[in-house]
Motif scaffolding. Structure first.
Motif, PDB file in Angstrom:
ATOM      1  N   GLY A  10       0.813  -1.202   0.000  1.00 23.32           N
ATOM      2  CA  GLY A  10       0.000   0.000   0.000  1.00 23.32           C
ATOM      3  C   GLY A  10       0.844   1.249   0.000  1.00 23.32           C
ATOM      4  O   GLY A  10       2.069   1.192  -0.134  1.00 23.32           O
ATOM      5  N   LEU A  11       0.164   2.375   0.153  1.00 21.73           N
ATOM      6  CA  LEU A  11       0.816   3.683   0.209  1.00 21.73           C
ATOM      7  C   LEU A  11       0.891   4.124   1.664  1.00 21.73           C
ATOM      8  O   LEU A  11      -0.148   4.220   2.334  1.00 21.73           O
ATOM      9  CB  LEU A  11       0.016   4.692  -0.626  1.00 21.73           C
ATOM     10  N   VAL A  12       2.107   4.365   2.128  1.00 23.72           N
ATOM     11  CA  VAL A  12       2.308   4.772   3.513  1.00 23.72           C
ATOM     12  C   VAL A  12       3.288   5.934   3.556  1.00 23.72           C
ATOM     13  O   VAL A  12       3.918   6.273   2.563  1.00 23.72           O
ATOM     14  CB  VAL A  12       2.834   3.613   4.376  1.00 23.72           C
ATOM     15  N   GLN A  13       3.414   6.521   4.728  1.00 18.62           N
ATOM     16  CA  GLN A  13       4.363   7.615   4.920  1.00 18.62           C
ATOM     17  C   GLN A  13       5.653   7.089   5.530  1.00 18.62           C
ATOM     18  O   GLN A  13       5.664   6.031   6.180  1.00 18.62           O
ATOM     19  CB  GLN A  13       3.757   8.680   5.819  1.00 18.62           C
ATOM     20  N   ALA A  14       6.702   7.817   5.340  1.00 17.44           N
ATOM     21  CA  ALA A  14       7.984   7.448   5.942  1.00 17.44           C
ATOM     22  C   ALA A  14       7.818   7.287   7.449  1.00 17.44           C
ATOM     23  O   ALA A  14       7.146   8.094   8.100  1.00 17.44           O
ATOM     24  CB  ALA A  14       9.031   8.503   5.625  1.00 17.44           C
ATOM     25  N   GLY A  15       8.409   6.217   7.961  1.00 17.99           N
ATOM     26  CA  GLY A  15       8.312   5.909   9.378  1.00 17.99           C
ATOM     27  C   GLY A  15       7.194   4.952   9.736  1.00 17.99           C
ATOM     28  O   GLY A  15       7.171   4.412  10.852  1.00 17.99           O
ATOM     29  N   ASP A  16       6.279   4.732   8.807  1.00 17.65           N
ATOM     30  CA  ASP A  16       5.163   3.822   9.047  1.00 17.65           C
ATOM     31  C   ASP A  16       5.598   2.363   8.943  1.00 17.65           C
ATOM     32  O   ASP A  16       6.746   2.061   8.567  1.00 17.65           O
ATOM     33  CB  ASP A  16       4.030   4.094   8.055  1.00 17.65           C
ATOM     34  N   SER A  17       4.648   1.487   9.213  1.00 25.29           N
ATOM     35  CA  SER A  17       4.891   0.049   9.156  1.00 25.29           C
ATOM     36  C   SER A  17       3.861  -0.632   8.264  1.00 25.29           C
ATOM     37  O   SER A  17       2.748  -0.117   8.081  1.00 25.29           O
ATOM     38  CB  SER A  17       4.821  -0.567  10.555  1.00 25.29           C
ATOM     39  N   LEU A  18       4.240  -1.767   7.722  1.00 24.57           N
ATOM     40  CA  LEU A  18       3.347  -2.621   6.944  1.00 24.57           C
ATOM     41  C   LEU A  18       3.664  -4.070   7.254  1.00 24.57           C
ATOM     42  O   LEU A  18       4.784  -4.389   7.662  1.00 24.57           O
ATOM     43  CB  LEU A  18       3.536  -2.400   5.444  1.00 24.57           C
ATOM     44  N   ARG A  19       2.688  -4.929   7.020  1.00 26.30           N
ATOM     45  CA  ARG A  19       2.944  -6.359   7.082  1.00 26.30           C
ATOM     46  C   ARG A  19       2.504  -6.974   5.753  1.00 26.30           C
ATOM     47  O   ARG A  19       1.325  -6.912   5.397  1.00 26.30           O
ATOM     48  CB  ARG A  19       2.206  -7.048   8.220  1.00 26.30           C
ATOM     49  N   LEU A  20       3.446  -7.548   5.065  1.00 29.43           N
ATOM     50  CA  LEU A  20       3.152  -8.255   3.831  1.00 29.43           C
ATOM     51  C   LEU A  20       2.920  -9.730   4.139  1.00 29.43           C
ATOM     52  O   LEU A  20       3.593 -10.289   5.000  1.00 29.43           O
ATOM     53  CB  LEU A  20       4.292  -8.109   2.835  1.00 29.43           C
ATOM     54  N   SER A  21       1.987 -10.335   3.418  1.00 30.24           N
ATOM     55  CA  SER A  21       1.703 -11.756   3.571  1.00 30.24           C
ATOM     56  C   SER A  21       1.926 -12.466   2.251  1.00 30.24           C
ATOM     57  O   SER A  21       1.741 -11.872   1.176  1.00 30.24           O
ATOM     58  CB  SER A  21       0.256 -11.972   4.025  1.00 30.24           C
ATOM     59  N   THR A 116       3.451  -7.395  -4.697  1.00 34.42           N
ATOM     60  CA  THR A 116       2.566  -6.420  -4.073  1.00 34.42           C
ATOM     61  C   THR A 116       3.330  -5.099  -3.956  1.00 34.42           C
ATOM     62  O   THR A 116       4.494  -5.080  -3.548  1.00 34.42           O
ATOM     63  CB  THR A 116       2.055  -6.911  -2.707  1.00 34.42           C
ATOM     64  N   GLN A 117       2.673  -4.004  -4.329  1.00 34.71           N
ATOM     65  CA  GLN A 117       3.335  -2.709  -4.407  1.00 34.71           C
ATOM     66  C   GLN A 117       3.387  -2.023  -3.044  1.00 34.71           C
ATOM     67  O   GLN A 117       2.369  -1.937  -2.349  1.00 34.71           O
ATOM     68  CB  GLN A 117       2.585  -1.801  -5.392  1.00 34.71           C
ATOM     69  N   VAL A 118       4.551  -1.538  -2.706  1.00 37.55           N
ATOM     70  CA  VAL A 118       4.733  -0.710  -1.511  1.00 37.55           C
ATOM     71  C   VAL A 118       5.249   0.656  -1.964  1.00 37.55           C
ATOM     72  O   VAL A 118       6.263   0.735  -2.659  1.00 37.55           O
ATOM     73  CB  VAL A 118       5.714  -1.359  -0.522  1.00 37.55           C
ATOM     74  N   ILE A 119       4.551   1.692  -1.570  1.00 37.19           N
ATOM     75  CA  ILE A 119       4.979   3.065  -1.884  1.00 37.19           C
ATOM     76  C   ILE A 119       5.106   3.834  -0.578  1.00 37.19           C
ATOM     77  O   ILE A 119       4.159   3.884   0.209  1.00 37.19           O
ATOM     78  CB  ILE A 119       3.976   3.771  -2.808  1.00 37.19           C
ATOM     79  N   VAL A 120       6.283   4.397  -0.372  1.00 38.81           N
ATOM     80  CA  VAL A 120       6.548   5.145   0.851  1.00 38.81           C
ATOM     81  C   VAL A 120       6.779   6.607   0.488  1.00 38.81           C
ATOM     82  O   VAL A 120       7.727   6.931  -0.229  1.00 38.81           O
ATOM     83  CB  VAL A 120       7.774   4.584   1.591  1.00 38.81           C
ATOM     84  N   SER A 121       5.915   7.461   0.966  1.00 38.48           N
ATOM     85  CA  SER A 121       6.046   8.890   0.678  1.00 38.48           C
ATOM     86  C   SER A 121       6.863   9.572   1.766  1.00 38.48           C
ATOM     87  O   SER A 121       6.844   9.152   2.925  1.00 38.48           O
ATOM     88  CB  SER A 121       4.669   9.530   0.561  1.00 38.48           C
ATOM     89  N   SER A 122       7.552  10.612   1.377  1.00 37.42           N
ATOM     90  CA  SER A 122       8.395  11.329   2.345  1.00 37.42           C
ATOM     91  C   SER A 122       7.630  12.416   3.066  1.00 37.42           C
ATOM     92  O   SER A 122       6.506  12.730   2.737  1.00 37.42           O
ATOM     93  CB  SER A 122       9.587  11.937   1.607  1.00 37.42           C
TER      94      SER A 122
END
Length: 122
Positions: A10-21, A116-122
């Motif tokens: 997904g789309l998250v901000q810098a410093g965030d967390s994700l869990r991929l499965s 799976t797409q990961v987008i990290v915004s600054s």
């Protein structure tokens, strides 16, 4: 034959967390080593993390060491990649891969998910 399906990007901000499965079909997943790779636009697919079939050993790329954690639940035929303290340079398509004797090279893996797409915004 093993089929792998990733989710959790997904789309998250810098410093965030994700869990991929990564959910595997078939009954051989528990006997396969598993890894995560990622591919950023214009770059080659790169190794991220590896875990052996029994979860007794893991290995990480230097760029993610201390921020990402690989794990698996063989009873659920599922592998995971926990991404913490995300940075913009972590933006990529993340792929899981499995093989009886996989390592850190993409060429060593016969089974791949679709990514799976990961987008990290600054």
């Amino acid at each position: 034959q093993v089929q792998l399906v990733e989710s959790g990007g997904g789309l998250v901000q810098a410093g965030d967390s994700l869990r991929l499965s990564c959910v595997a079909s078939g009954d051989t997943f528990s006997r396969l080593d598993m890894a995560w790779f990622r591919q950023a636009p214009g770059k080659r697919r790169a190794f991220v993390a590896w875990i052996n079939w029994g979860s007794t050993s893991t290995y990480y790329a230097d760029s993610v060491q201390g921020r990402f954690t690989i794990s698996r639940d063989n009873a659920k035929n599922t592998g995971y990649l926990h991404l913490n303290f995300l940075k913009p340079e972590d933006t990529a398509v993340y792929y899981c891969a499995a093989d009886p004797h996989g390592g850190a090279a993409a060429s060593e893996y016969d089974f791949w998910g679709q990514g799976t797409q990961v987008i990290v915004s600054s």
